[in-house]
Design a protein around this motif. Structure first.
Motif, PDB file in Angstrom:
ATOM      1  N   SER A  58       0.826  -1.199   0.000  1.00 53.05           N
ATOM      2  CA  SER A  58       0.000   0.000   0.000  1.00 53.05           C
ATOM      3  C   SER A  58       0.866   1.257   0.000  1.00 53.05           C
ATOM      4  O   SER A  58       2.019   1.229   0.451  1.00 53.05           O
ATOM      5  CB  SER A  58      -0.915   0.013   1.226  1.00 53.05           C
ATOM      6  OG  SER A  58      -1.787  -1.097   1.210  1.00 53.05           O
ATOM      7  N   THR A  59       0.315   2.339  -0.487  1.00 54.60           N
ATOM      8  CA  THR A  59       1.034   3.605  -0.447  1.00 54.60           C
ATOM      9  C   THR A  59       1.020   4.171   0.965  1.00 54.60           C
ATOM     10  O   THR A  59       2.048   4.607   1.485  1.00 54.60           O
ATOM     11  CB  THR A  59       0.402   4.614  -1.418  1.00 54.60           C
ATOM     12  OG1 THR A  59       0.377   4.046  -2.736  1.00 54.60           O
ATOM     13  CG2 THR A  59       1.193   5.916  -1.445  1.00 54.60           C
ATOM     14  N   VAL A  60      -0.160   4.185   1.588  1.00 53.02           N
ATOM     15  CA  VAL A  60      -0.332   4.765   2.920  1.00 53.02           C
ATOM     16  C   VAL A  60      -0.975   3.726   3.839  1.00 53.02           C
ATOM     17  O   VAL A  60      -1.890   3.001   3.424  1.00 53.02           O
ATOM     18  CB  VAL A  60      -1.206   6.040   2.856  1.00 53.02           C
ATOM     19  CG1 VAL A  60      -1.484   6.593   4.254  1.00 53.02           C
ATOM     20  CG2 VAL A  60      -0.519   7.108   2.000  1.00 53.02           C
ATOM     21  N   VAL A  61      -0.503   3.658   5.058  1.00 55.62           N
ATOM     22  CA  VAL A  61      -1.046   2.726   6.046  1.00 55.62           C
ATOM     23  C   VAL A  61      -2.562   2.920   6.174  1.00 55.62           C
ATOM     24  O   VAL A  61      -3.055   4.051   6.258  1.00 55.62           O
ATOM     25  CB  VAL A  61      -0.378   2.946   7.414  1.00 55.62           C
ATOM     26  CG1 VAL A  61      -1.090   2.136   8.496  1.00 55.62           C
ATOM     27  CG2 VAL A  61       1.098   2.549   7.361  1.00 55.62           C
ATOM     28  N   GLY A  62      -3.289   1.811   6.167  1.00 56.50           N
ATOM     29  CA  GLY A  62      -4.736   1.862   6.318  1.00 56.50           C
ATOM     30  C   GLY A  62      -5.498   1.951   5.021  1.00 56.50           C
ATOM     31  O   GLY A  62      -6.725   1.942   5.018  1.00 56.50           O
ATOM     32  N   GLU A  63      -4.786   2.034   3.886  1.00 59.60           N
ATOM     33  CA  GLU A  63      -5.435   2.125   2.579  1.00 59.60           C
ATOM     34  C   GLU A  63      -5.009   0.947   1.708  1.00 59.60           C
ATOM     35  O   GLU A  63      -3.850   0.516   1.755  1.00 59.60           O
ATOM     36  CB  GLU A  63      -5.050   3.420   1.860  1.00 59.60           C
ATOM     37  CG  GLU A  63      -5.421   4.692   2.585  1.00 59.60           C
ATOM     38  CD  GLU A  63      -4.948   5.929   1.840  1.00 59.60           C
ATOM     39  OE1 GLU A  63      -5.225   7.033   2.330  1.00 59.60           O
ATOM     40  OE2 GLU A  63      -4.295   5.788   0.784  1.00 59.60           O
ATOM     41  N   ASP A  64      -5.917   0.452   0.889  1.00 56.47           N
ATOM     42  CA  ASP A  64      -5.550  -0.496  -0.155  1.00 56.47           C
ATOM     43  C   ASP A  64      -5.145   0.295  -1.390  1.00 56.47           C
ATOM     44  O   ASP A  64      -5.802   1.281  -1.742  1.00 56.47           O
ATOM     45  CB  ASP A  64      -6.727  -1.413  -0.498  1.00 56.47           C
ATOM     46  CG  ASP A  64      -6.997  -2.428   0.595  1.00 56.47           C
ATOM     47  OD1 ASP A  64      -6.025  -2.830   1.267  1.00 56.47           O
ATOM     48  OD2 ASP A  64      -8.175  -2.804   0.779  1.00 56.47           O
ATOM     49  N   PRO A  65      -4.078  -0.104  -2.077  1.00 63.33           N
ATOM     50  CA  PRO A  65      -3.692   0.625  -3.283  1.00 63.33           C
ATOM     51  C   PRO A  65      -4.749   0.498  -4.368  1.00 63.33           C
ATOM     52  O   PRO A  65      -5.339  -0.569  -4.553  1.00 63.33           O
ATOM     53  CB  PRO A  65      -2.379  -0.043  -3.702  1.00 63.33           C
ATOM     54  CG  PRO A  65      -2.424  -1.400  -3.076  1.00 63.33           C
ATOM     55  CD  PRO A  65      -3.200  -1.242  -1.803  1.00 63.33           C
ATOM     56  N   THR A  66      -5.023   1.584  -5.071  1.00 69.58           N
ATOM     57  CA  THR A  66      -5.960   1.543  -6.185  1.00 69.58           C
ATOM     58  C   THR A  66      -5.299   0.833  -7.366  1.00 69.58           C
ATOM     59  O   THR A  66      -4.069   0.674  -7.404  1.00 69.58           O
ATOM     60  CB  THR A  66      -6.357   2.959  -6.610  1.00 69.58           C
ATOM     61  OG1 THR A  66      -5.197   3.628  -7.161  1.00 69.58           O
ATOM     62  CG2 THR A  66      -6.904   3.761  -5.432  1.00 69.58           C
ATOM     63  N   PRO A  67      -6.076   0.413  -8.366  1.00 69.63           N
ATOM     64  CA  PRO A  67      -5.453  -0.186  -9.548  1.00 69.63           C
ATOM     65  C   PRO A  67      -4.409   0.724 -10.196  1.00 69.63           C
ATOM     66  O   PRO A  67      -3.368   0.245 -10.665  1.00 69.63           O
ATOM     67  CB  PRO A  67      -6.655  -0.419 -10.469  1.00 69.63           C
ATOM     68  CG  PRO A  67      -7.799  -0.653  -9.541  1.00 69.63           C
ATOM     69  CD  PRO A  67      -7.557   0.296  -8.399  1.00 69.63           C
ATOM     70  N   PHE A  68      -4.663   2.034 -10.213  1.00 71.63           N
ATOM     71  CA  PHE A  68      -3.690   2.971 -10.779  1.00 71.63           C
ATOM     72  C   PHE A  68      -2.406   2.972  -9.963  1.00 71.63           C
ATOM     73  O   PHE A  68      -1.297   2.930 -10.525  1.00 71.63           O
ATOM     74  CB  PHE A  68      -4.299   4.371 -10.831  1.00 71.63           C
ATOM     75  CG  PHE A  68      -3.348   5.433 -11.317  1.00 71.63           C
ATOM     76  CD1 PHE A  68      -2.690   5.313 -12.532  1.00 71.63           C
ATOM     77  CD2 PHE A  68      -3.122   6.584 -10.559  1.00 71.63           C
ATOM     78  CE1 PHE A  68      -1.816   6.306 -12.982  1.00 71.63           C
ATOM     79  CE2 PHE A  68      -2.265   7.574 -11.000  1.00 71.63           C
ATOM     80  CZ  PHE A  68      -1.607   7.427 -12.208  1.00 71.63           C
ATOM     81  N   GLU A  69      -2.512   3.006  -8.650  1.00 76.45           N
ATOM     82  CA  GLU A  69      -1.322   2.963  -7.809  1.00 76.45           C
ATOM     83  C   GLU A  69      -0.557   1.669  -8.031  1.00 76.45           C
ATOM     84  O   GLU A  69       0.681   1.659  -8.114  1.00 76.45           O
ATOM     85  CB  GLU A  69      -1.707   3.105  -6.340  1.00 76.45           C
ATOM     86  CG  GLU A  69      -2.180   4.495  -5.942  1.00 76.45           C
ATOM     87  CD  GLU A  69      -2.658   4.536  -4.502  1.00 76.45           C
ATOM     88  OE1 GLU A  69      -1.850   4.246  -3.596  1.00 76.45           O
ATOM     89  OE2 GLU A  69      -3.848   4.834  -4.279  1.00 76.45           O
ATOM     90  N   ARG A  70      -1.278   0.539  -8.124  1.00 67.38           N
ATOM     91  CA  ARG A  70      -0.613  -0.745  -8.368  1.00 67.38           C
ATOM     92  C   ARG A  70       0.175  -0.706  -9.675  1.00 67.38           C
ATOM     93  O   ARG A  70       1.295  -1.200  -9.761  1.00 67.38           O
ATOM     94  CB  ARG A  70      -1.644  -1.870  -8.437  1.00 67.38           C
ATOM     95  CG  ARG A  70      -2.374  -2.171  -7.132  1.00 67.38           C
ATOM     96  CD  ARG A  70      -3.304  -3.373  -7.313  1.00 67.38           C
ATOM     97  NE  ARG A  70      -4.250  -3.507  -6.221  1.00 67.38           N
ATOM     98  CZ  ARG A  70      -3.985  -4.081  -5.062  1.00 67.38           C
ATOM     99  NH1 ARG A  70      -2.772  -4.569  -4.861  1.00 67.38           N
ATOM    100  NH2 ARG A  70      -4.902  -4.158  -4.117  1.00 67.38           N
TER     101      ARG A  70
END
Length: 292
Positions: free
Chosen positions: A185-197
């Motif tokens: 994940s980019t930030v703790v507590g968030e799932d990465p979006t498809p774009f971030e992946r």
């Protein structure tokens, strides 16, 4: 809630006007192998991609291209993003994001990204060439393991099937390479979006293409990820497509895959960094380098 992430949020960062803004504190997953107390490329790219999508994504528009200039070493310190929309058209929107840190009491822009959002519609009539499915060599490893440790692949001795393993040292050779990766994940507590992946995994273009018999001695100073669609699923495949090097400068491209096939390409420019060569037969990055 994800605990495997590049950054944790922290308030209290101050911008150039003296106003408080939200900053992000790097975690151990953001650490670079190039030098102590520095951040890896995927972490910096991920933060820029997150900011662009979070601030400027619009219904009906898709993130089609992400380019980032990595022109300053990012330090292990509180990091801030600052974005602006520089084009707001009917078919194309363009946003810039700066990655900002305070070093020796001064604000420093360590990277600047450009994200292009393109309006979705329908494909035009007619037929066009594309690489046939039977020409694609990428096949992900057959495994049920669903963690954040990547799989690395090289061709067999006689150029046959891809040989997969998690031992980076076993792939330190001059053969074509593949990666089957799950982004943290980019930030703790968030799932990465498809774009971030896509951006995080696309940054591995540099690793997969610049990695040779002595390790990796080219460091990328940029990244471009071009997407015809967003990836599905949690893992992304990165396939070395081209690599050229002359006079200490390299250019590399990679094909990006998910479980449904190819969805985009990555491109990086590398600069010689021999003094800090990373030799994966002697360095055991473990979780520090997982998905980086």
């Amino acid at each position: 809630m994800s605990l495997v992430a590049f950054f944790s949020p922290e308030s209290g960062a101050v911008d150039s006007d003296g106003e408080e803004s939200r900053g992000f504190v790097p975690t151990r997953y953001a650490a670079s192998l190039w030098a102590p107390s520095t951040l890896n490329g995927p972490a910096v790219c991920a933060l820029a991609a997150r900011a662009a999508e979070d601030e400027f994504a619009t219904t009906g528009f898709r993130t089609a291209r992400f380019t980032i200039e990595l022109f300053k070493v990012a330090r292990d310190t509180v990091t801030v993003t600052r974005g602006r929309l520089i084009r707001d058209g009917g078919r194309i929107k363009v946003a810039e994001v700066d990655i900002v840190q305070v070093v020796d009491g001064k604000e420093v822009i360590v990277a600047r990204s450009t994200t292009v959002f393109v309006r979705e519609s329908t494909d035009p009539p007619g037929e066009r060439w594309s690489r046939p499915a039977d020409a694609t060599r990428f096949r992900p490893p057959e495994t049920d393991l669903d963690d954040h440790i990547p799989w690395y692949g090289t061709t067999s001795e006689h150029g046959g099937e891809i040989v997969w393993s998690r031992d980076m040292g076993a792939h330190q050779d001059a053969r074509r390479k593949w990666l089957w990766t799950r982004a943290v994940s980019t930030v703790v507590g968030e799932d990465p979006t498809p774009f971030e992946r896509a951006v995080i995994s696309g940054e591995s273009t540099s690793l997969i293409c610049n990695w040779g018999t002595a390790g990796i001695a080219f460091i990328n100073c940029d990244l471009t990820v071009a997407l015809s669609r967003l990836p599905v699923g949690t893992r992304i495949g990165v396939e070395a497509a081209t690599h050229l090097e002359t006079d200490g400068i390299s250019t590399s491209t990679a094909n990006l895959y998910d479980v449904d096939g190819q969805f985009g390409v990555g491109m990086v420019t590398g600069v010689e960094n021999t003094a800090a060569t990373i030799d994966f037969t002697s360095v055991k990055p473990g979780e520090r380098y997982a998905e980086g």
